[in-house]
Structure formats: structure tokens, C-alpha cells
Design a protein around this motif. Structure first.
Motif, PDB file in Angstrom:
ATOM      1  N   VAL A 146       0.680  -1.261   0.086  1.00  0.00           N
ATOM      2  CA  VAL A 146       0.015   0.131  -0.011  1.00  0.00           C
ATOM      3  C   VAL A 146       0.751   1.264   0.136  1.00  0.00           C
ATOM      4  N   ASP A 147       2.144   1.288   0.567  1.00  0.00           N
ATOM      5  CA  ASP A 147       2.969   2.190   0.657  1.00  0.00           C
ATOM      6  C   ASP A 147       4.076   2.124  -0.366  1.00  0.00           C
ATOM      7  N   ALA A 148       4.176   1.338  -1.163  1.00  0.00           N
ATOM      8  CA  ALA A 148       5.227   0.928  -2.035  1.00  0.00           C
ATOM      9  C   ALA A 148       4.798   0.529  -3.398  1.00  0.00           C
ATOM     10  N   PRO A 149       5.204   1.295  -4.414  1.00  0.00           N
ATOM     11  CA  PRO A 149       4.703   1.029  -5.830  1.00  0.00           C
ATOM     12  C   PRO A 149       4.969  -0.504  -6.528  1.00  0.00           C
ATOM     13  N   PRO A 150       4.677  -0.858  -7.525  1.00  0.00           N
ATOM     14  CA  PRO A 150       4.760  -2.211  -8.097  1.00  0.00           C
ATOM     15  C   PRO A 150       6.146  -2.526  -8.532  1.00  0.00           C
ATOM     16  N   VAL A 151       6.635  -3.551  -8.558  1.00  0.00           N
ATOM     17  CA  VAL A 151       7.817  -4.248  -9.219  1.00  0.00           C
ATOM     18  C   VAL A 151       7.449  -5.443  -9.736  1.00  0.00           C
ATOM     19  N   TRP A 152       8.112  -5.613 -11.182  1.00  0.00           N
ATOM     20  CA  TRP A 152       7.776  -6.810 -12.027  1.00  0.00           C
ATOM     21  C   TRP A 152       8.918  -7.774 -12.042  1.00  0.00           C
ATOM     22  N   GLU A 153       8.852  -8.893 -11.825  1.00  0.00           N
ATOM     23  CA  GLU A 153      10.353  -9.809 -11.724  1.00  0.00           C
ATOM     24  C   GLU A 153       9.832 -10.896 -12.883  1.00  0.00           C
ATOM     25  N   LEU A 154      10.857 -11.591 -13.238  1.00  0.00           N
ATOM     26  CA  LEU A 154      10.745 -12.780 -14.094  1.00  0.00           C
ATOM     27  C   LEU A 154      11.579 -13.907 -13.182  1.00  0.00           C
ATOM     28  N   ARG A 155      10.458 -15.043 -13.090  1.00  0.00           N
ATOM     29  CA  ARG A 155      10.928 -16.099 -12.366  1.00  0.00           C
ATOM     30  C   ARG A 155      11.100 -17.424 -12.719  1.00  0.00           C
ATOM     31  N   VAL A 169      -2.842   4.795  -6.591  1.00  0.00           N
ATOM     32  CA  VAL A 169      -2.347   6.060  -6.538  1.00  0.00           C
ATOM     33  C   VAL A 169      -3.842   6.706  -5.723  1.00  0.00           C
ATOM     34  N   ARG A 170      -4.987   6.289  -5.918  1.00  0.00           N
ATOM     35  CA  ARG A 170      -6.094   6.484  -4.927  1.00  0.00           C
ATOM     36  C   ARG A 170      -6.621   5.388  -4.459  1.00  0.00           C
ATOM     37  N   HIS A 171      -6.989   5.510  -3.340  1.00  0.00           N
ATOM     38  CA  HIS A 171      -7.860   4.340  -2.586  1.00  0.00           C
ATOM     39  C   HIS A 171      -9.223   4.941  -2.344  1.00  0.00           C
ATOM     40  N   GLY A 172     -10.268   4.723  -3.388  1.00  0.00           N
ATOM     41  CA  GLY A 172     -11.522   5.138  -3.052  1.00  0.00           C
ATOM     42  C   GLY A 172     -11.844   6.530  -2.678  1.00  0.00           C
TER      43      GLY A 172
END
Length: 822
Positions: free
Chosen positions: A531-540, A618-621
Motif C-alpha cells: 500500500v505504501d510501495a509501488p509495483p515491481v515486476w520480476e521474471l522467475r 494512486v487513489r484508494h476510493g
């Protein structure tokens, strides 16, 4: 002396901090501008990874801080990520005199990418380094003209099948008539293509000659491309077996006038039953044993016929009101029930089954025959949700026995924690249960009912079974609470063996995860955020969960420049002084830690889930919008909500009035102790539906803490609400505990300021539930505010007018000022 006393008395009514900024016109304008202010502010808000057919290669768009888009090519086997349009592409473009901005990238196949380079449509083959002009610059064909312009209907998928002896080019005709090549489809090959209903597709040979055209349609899954031109599209439909027909095709069981009849090939229909009627009728599905020796039919008994009546006071198409009604069973009402019946196929005679073990069903599901046709089994959920049985019926004599006979002192969360899977032709059963106090999966011998072992165990929960692989005897699971130091609400993924042992951890980062597998299943993309950290995309790697490489990260720097601030996670002990309660705090952009702020809680304590946000947005409701008016806004999950231990969840049983409030109050006090800006003398609360019930309950039971509440479309007496949701937590039969949780029955205890909101056409929660509260408050001579919204359904408080009234209410009641003042 009199002056000093007067000053002291007046000081009691002065707010504890300056209020000039709260609820001002500038605050409202800032709150209303959040959507536009933050639009496009998150860099890499979405990263879609596209796999290339037949290769361990993928590509994706990577947005950069400077505002440019970069396209990346991933070699999954080597763990290498490089620019898709690299220096070789630039050199080839310069050599041919082409320049301009690169845009609109589409993958055509294993090694073909289409792009718009300036004013040209080009095809780039990165593995061979070839760049050439696409044939999409040619004129629109007469065939596509015949179809008309492309239309954007519902999303759909089609499979193109090339039945020619040579490759073809697939071309999409866009809404403006321009051609967009989607690359080559080799002879004999197929391609699954995402498109939209109404999109036009053109087929060319490799010399650019038109072979045919087709329009994608929902429900037409396959388009064949054959020799000859033009080829009209043709839908291939599989021939489903006729319902009720035996596996050997020699017999048919069907329903006529609420009874069963059997038809043998070449014979006359024979009536098998004679007691069916509208209120208790025979029906399908007819479920045959694999060897066609027996079949199961169903007899269905009608339930109650309760109707909810609504009046539309102000219809737009006429002056006079309209009335309407709809079926709506409530707790305690008679339920529709269906029972399985066993028949011998040769004689047509019924073999009676004892109902002793399934006499009062909420539901009977998952019925299936064993491979050897000697028995069938099904899942029985007893009304009240305190008994779950897996029953086996012997075809030879109709005897019934319980392979799993599980009882619970409180409730089975059948709606979210039911999983039963037959293994090895029905010889084993995988079974989900909270018998250990945590939601896990067990392996059971389907012949004896003996527990062969725990597939999963420990102080964590299985949230869902994502996929089953009987060949490898493994499950892919979504789990929560496995990783120490993280929020217990983060979703992680593991792979487990049916035979137990340590799970293979497929996700690692501190956040809530979602995974998407490559077409061959060897790799997967893991997206995670907090909720306080933006997304990360990893390949596994699928084999061991090992990291291949990081693909991309979202970046909030541009948002922060626009005043955005992340919500704060906060953890405190609950009512017992031992259980962690997790929540989040939203602060206004102009937050000043030296000031005091009124606090408003957004509540929804429905036991079917956990509700405080855990993933990034970015916005929660409405939370941040309300915070901009000068409030601290919080959301948290107290005991009684889902996805922790069974004991945590059980707090809700027969006691929805609790709503986790003792935990919430402890959490609020801990927050105020840690953050002096919290003013516990000014606390409000709002919620809708079950949250509306909760919000009012705060003033009835905890009016010393909560001073103002907005209750929207609340189910204020669980006897008035839908049967399935309420009997799941409040049980059956309906007894005194229902009244104990009723806001109507305890309305006279109201303390604080209350705004009730309801839509007159609410078909989710009976609007009479709110009006019964109104009646009780009037009889108790209590002051309150009421907003009834004509023509509006469920969630009236979330409409623009309802939400404006909610905002104004808290500004007035918690800050004592008029909203939107200069």
C-alpha cells in the motif's frame, strides 16, 4: 475572578488546534482535483509482458522518467533484458532514410514486431536485424469495405487457423480504415488473438493478394483461412452430447411435466416417476455412471416466496410513482432444496437412499461418479454451516456413508474456504479445512475416509487453490501469513506436493503478489506491491521460484512532485494485548505535524474478507479525498474479518454487532499515542452496506469514542437482509442473538451525531432496514439526519450528492464550521 472563570469556561469549547484551513473552499477544490492532478503521474503504472510464440522470449513497454517509452526484449533462459529497438534498428532506419518518433508496437510472431516510425509502418526482426516497410501502407481492400468499419464491442478471443499450403499475413482494419499488420501465420499454424467484437480482419498471401476477410464476433471462437479467395469465415462448433443421454448413447433420461421418463433407442418413452409437481419436481442434470448401469436425477423442492416491495417515487418517464417487487429470501425463510436420487438404468427402478446424513442441506454440490461406476460422491453443507460432509453412495445397494464428517463449533466459511478435489480416479480426496485453527489442505483416502496426511500446515492460511496438476501431484496455492515481518494480508504463491513436504516459495518480495505464467509454464512474471510501495515486476523460474531478472519498477517521483503522499501502515495490538491489528492512515497533502486533526474511520467489517488496502494504488476510493478536507482517514481490519486464524474469524459468529470495535478502539488509542496530531476527541466513522450497519453500531456501543457517523444503506437488522450472507455468520435457526446484533433493537442507545443515507430502489439491502432504524430513533426521541435518495439503488452514499453530503457532515460535526467557506 469572574473574568478568569468565564475565560476558562469558554476555553472548554475552543478546538484544540486552529481550524482555519479545515473544510475550506480551497480544501474542497483540492480534494475534487485529485484525479486530474495525479493522472499519469505514476511512471510504469502498468507493465504488460507479452510472450513470443514458441520461444523463451517476451517483450514489454518500459516507461521512463523523462517521459519516453522504451520497449524491452527479454531472453528468459539467459536472464537478459535489452532494448528491443536497439542501435541495429537505428542504423537500419538511417540506412533507408527513415526517421521519426517510434510508437504503436505490436508483436507479430516469434521474431516480427510492427511499429509506427514517423509516418511509416515498419516491420522489425530483432533476431536477424532486418527492418522493412510493412504492407499495411497499401490501400484498404474491397473485402474489408464490404464488412464496413471496425467496431469496438466486447473483448473476445479468436483462433486463426491457416489451412492453406502457404503462409498468410493477418491484417487488422482499424476504425479509420487503415491497415495494421499482425504478421505472418505459417502454413498449418494457429494463433490465438485477442481482439474485440466487430473488429475486421483481412488475410493476404505473401505477394499482398487478398485471400479473404472476417469480422470477429463473440461466440465465434475459430476463423479458418483456406485456399481460394475470398473465403467466408466459418464457425466450428463442437457437438456436445445431448443432456441426459447415457455414455454409450443407447438411452436418454428426460423431464416431462415435472417427472422423469426413459427412452431407449428405437423404443417408446417410459415414465419412471409419477409424483412430480411444480413445488417438488424432478429435474436434471442427469448424471450417468461411466458404464451406463445407473444414473442420478434430482428432486427439487421450492423454497419460500418472500418478495421485497419497492416504490419509485419520482420516475423520469411519468408523474405517478411506480411499484416493483423482487424475490429475496431472508434468514429463517424456507430454502429451495435439491436431493440426489439413484436409479438402476436397466429396470428404471429407483434405489432409495437414506437421507439421514444429508437431511437438511444448504447445498449439495460436487456430485460425480467414481471411474469404476461402483459409487458416486458429493459434498453436503448443512443449513447453519456447522456440518460439512463428503458422502459416498454405493451403486449396488444405495448405502450412504461419510468419508469426511466434519463439524464446527462456529461456522464453515463455505463461500471462501471450500475445496474438494478427487485424485487418481476418485481413490483420494484433497480437502480444505480449518480443523487445525488455520485454513489448510489435507489428503484423504476416499475408500476409508482416513486422513493420509496434511498437504499444508502451520500458522498461515491457504487463500485459494490456483491450479491443480494431477500428473505431477502438485498444487499452486495463493497463501497468506507465511512470511515473518510482513503484513499477514499479503498474497504469496507456493507450489506444494500432494504428499506434503516443504512448499516451494514462488514469491519473495515484501508485498502482495500476483503471478502470470508463460505459455509453456516454464517462467512467470511476478508483480508485487505494498500500500505504501509501488509495483515491481520480476521474471522467475517455475521449477524453483528462482529470480531470473527484474523487469521494471513503478516510480512515484512525478506523483510526489504533485503533492501525492503514500498512506502510512500502522500496526498495534488488539483487545487481547497480543493480536496484531493492521491498518493504514491517509493524511492531507498539506499535512502539518504540529497541528491536531480530527480522524475519520472508513469501516467495512464484513466477515467474508479483509478490507483495509494492502496493494499500491494512486487513489484508494474516497479516503484521500476526505483527508484533503483536513482529516486523518484510517482503515483497518479488526477481529471477525477473514484470512487470519480461525479464532480471529470466529469473533463474528452470531455477533456481527462486535465488528472488531474493541480492536479498533485499541488501535486508535495506540495511533494517537504514537502520533500526537491525532485528536481522539473528534473521531468520526462512515461505511456502506455492512459498513453502514457497523458505522451506526459505533454510536450505539462506543459513543464515548466515535462522535459522528454516516451510515449508508446499512443492513441494520440481519433478519432483514439476504439469507446467504447473514446465515453464514449469524447461523440458523434465527434466535435471540439476531436481535442482540440489531441496530433497530438498540437504537435508543444512540450517542453522537448521525446521518442515515438510503436509496429508495436498493435491491441489495432492503431499504426498509434503514427506515426501521428511523422509526426506532423517532420512538426513542433521538435527533438524527436522514437522506432518502429517489431513484437510487445500493450505495447511495457513494453518488456525487451522497458523498458531498457525507463530506459536509463531518466538516460540520467534527470541526464545527460551515463547509467551503472562503
Amino acid at each position: 475572578m469572574f473574568q478568569r472563570v468565564l475565560l476558562f469556561v469558554l476555553a472548554l469549547f475552543v478546538p484544540t488546534a486552529p481550524l482555519a484551513a479545515q473544510g475550506s473552499r480551497a480544501d474542497y477544490e483540492r480534494a475534487a482535483s485529485l484525479g486530474e492532478r495525479w493522472r499519469g503521474g505514476l511512471i510504469n503504472a502498468r507493465v504488460d509482458v507479452h510472450w513470443i510464440d514458441g520461444a523463451p522470449l517476451a517483450w514489454f513497454r518500459d516507461e521512463r522518467r523523462e517521459g519516453h517509452e522504451h520497449w524491452r526484449l527479454v531472453d528468459a533462459e539467459r536472464g537478459v533484458v535489452r532494448s528491443l529497438f536497439d542501435e541495429r534498428f537505428a542504423a537500419a532506419a538511417r540506412e533507408q532514410g527513415w526517421s521519426g518518433e517510434l510508437s504503436r508496437v505490436v508483436a507479430y510472431g516469434r521474431d516480427e514486431f510492427g511499429a509506427r516510425l514517423g509516418e511509416r509502418d515498419v516491420v522489425w526482426r530483432p533476431l536477424s536485424g532486418v527492418l522493412e516497410l510493412s504492407r499495411t501502407a497499401q490501400r484498404t481492400s474491397e473485402l474489408s469495405d464490404d464488412l464496413g468499419p471496425s467496431e469496438n464491442g466486447e473483448p473476445c478471443a479468436v483462433e486463426f487457423v491457416n489451412e492453406r499450403g502457404a503462409a498468410v499475413e493477418l491484417v487488422w482494419i482499424d476504425g479509420g480504415g487503415a491497415r495494421r499488420s499482425y504478421g505472418r501465420l505459417e502454413a498449418g499454424a494457429t494463433r490465438a488473438q485477442s481482439t474485440y467484437d466487430g473488429h475486421n480482419w483481412l488475410f493476404l498471401d505473401l505477394e499482398g493478394r487478398e485471400l479473404g476477410a472476417a469480422r470477429a464476433r463473440v461466440g465465434t471462437p475459430r476463423i479458418r483461412i483456406g485456399d481460394g479467395a475470398p473465403l467466408p469465415p466459418r464457425e466450428e462448433r463442437s457437438r456436445a452430447p445431448q443432456p441426459g443421454r447415457s455414455p454409450d448413447g443407447t438411452a436418454l433420461v428426460r423431464v416431462r411435466e415435472h417427472n422423469l421418463e426413459l427412452v431407449r433407442d428405437g423404443g417408446e418413452p417410459r415414465r419412471l416417476t409419477h409424483n412430480g409437481r411444480e413445488s417438488e419436481r424432478w429435474s436434471g442434470p442427469i448424471q450417468w455412471a461411466p458404464d451406463a448401469s445407473h444414473f442420478v436425477a434430482w428432486k427439487r423442492k421450492a423454497g419460500g416466496d418472500r418478495q421485497v416491495q419497492l416504490v419509485e417515487s419520482s420516475p423520469r418517464d411519468q408523474l405517478q410513482p411506480k411499484s416493483r417487487s423482487y424475490p429475496y429470501l431472508k434468514p429463517g425463510d424456507p430454502l429451495p432444496q435439491a436431493f440426489p436420487h439413484l436409479f438402476d438404468a436397466a429396470s428404471g427402478a429407483e434405489k432409495p437412499l437414506s437421507r439421514e446424513l444429508f437431511d437438511n442441506p444448504w447445498s449439495i454440490d460436487e456430485l460425480a461418479w467414481a471411474d469404476d461406476s461402483r459409487s458416486f460422491s458429493f459434498l453436503y453443507n448443512q443449513r447453519g454451516h456447522r456440518v460439512m460432509r463428503w458422502l459416498r453412495v454405493e451403486a449396488q445397494d444405495g448405502s450412504v456413508r461419510a468419508l469426511v464428517d466434519e463439524t464446527c463449533a462456529t461456522f464453515f466459511d463455505y463461500a471462501h474456504k471450500t475445496f474438494a478435489h478427487r485424485v487418481d480416479g476418485g481413490r483420494e480426496l484433497l480437502w480444505m479445512s480449518e480443523r487445525s485453527g488455520w485454513n489448510h489442505i489435507y489428503r484423504i483416502d476416499a475408500a476409508s475416509g482416513a486422513v493420509l496426511g496434511a498437504v499444508t500446515s502451520g500458522e498461515w492460511v491457504v487463500r485459494s487453490v490456483e491450479s491443480v496438476d494431477d500428473a505431477q501431484r502438485t498444487l499452486l496455492l495463493r497463501v497468506r501469513g507465511r512470511r515473518a515481518g510482513e503484513s499477514p494480508y499479503h498474497d504469496h504463491f507456493v507450489r506444494v506436493s500432494y504428499d506434503g513436504g516443504a512448499p516451494v516459495e514462488l514469491t519473495q518480495g515484501d508485498g502482495s503478489h500476483a503471478v502470470t505464467f508463460s505459455p509453456d509454464g516454464r517462467f512467470y512474471v511476478d508483480r508485487y506491491s505494498r500500500v505504501d510501495a509501488p509495483p515491481v515486476w520480476e521474471l522467475r523460474r517455475s521449477s524453483d521460484g528462482g529470480l531470473v531478472c527484474e523487469l521494471a519498477r513503478a516510480d512515484t517521483s512525478r506523483l510526489r512532485e504533485r503533492g501525492w503522499r503514500a498512506p502510512q501502515r500502522f500496526v498495534a495490538k488488539g483487545r487481547d494485548g497480543a493480536t496484531d491489528i493492521w491498518g493504514v492512515v491517509f493524511r492531507p497533502m498539506n499535512f502539518d505535524p504540529a497541528r491536531k486533526y480530527a480522524l475519520v474511520e472508513e469501516i467495512y467489517a464484513g466477515p467474508h474478507d479483509a478490507h483495509a488496502p494492502v496493494e499500491f494504488a494512486v487513489r484508494h476510493g474516497h479516503a484521500q479525498e476526505l483527508a484533503e478536507l483536513g482529516f486523518l482517514v484510517v482503515q483497518l481490519d479488526g477481529q471477525g474479518t477473514n484470512w487470519r486464524s480461525k479464532a480471529f474469524h470466529d469473533v463474528a459468529w452470531k455477533n456481527l454487532a462486535d465488528a472488531g470495535f474493541p480492536d479498533r478502539v485499541a488501535w486508535l488509542r495506540a495511533l494517537a499515542a504514537a502520533h500526537p496530531e491525532v485528536d481522539l476527541a473528534r473521531v468520526g466513522i462512515y461505511g456502506g452496506s455492512a459498513g453502514g450497519q457497523n458505522a451506526l453500531r459505533a454510536l450505539l456501543d462506543h459513543g464515548d469514542v466515535y462522535r459522528a457517523a454516516v451510515a449508508d444503506c446499512g443492513c441494520h437488522d440481519n433478519r432483514m437482509d439476504k439469507v446467504w450472507w447473514n446465515e453464514l455468520w449469524m447461523s440458523w435457526p434465527v434466535e435471540a442473538h439476531y436481535e442482540a446484533s440489531s441496530n433497530v433493537a438498540h437504537a435508543a442507545r444512540l450517542r453522537g451525531e448521525l446521518l442515515l443515507i438510503v436509496g429508495e430502489l436498493d435491491d441489495n439491502v432492503d431499504p426498509s432496514s434503514t427506515l426501521q432504524v428511523v422509526d426506532a430513533l423517532i420512538r426513542a426521541d433521538k435527533d438524527f439526519e436522514l437522506l432518502v435518495m429517489p431513484g437510487v439503488g445500493h450505495g447511495a452514499g457513494g453518488t456525487p450528492y451522497g458523498w458531498r453530503r457525507t463530506q459536509d457532515f463531518f466538516v460540520r460535526k467534527l470541526y464545527g464550521v460551515e463547509p467551503r467557506r472562503p
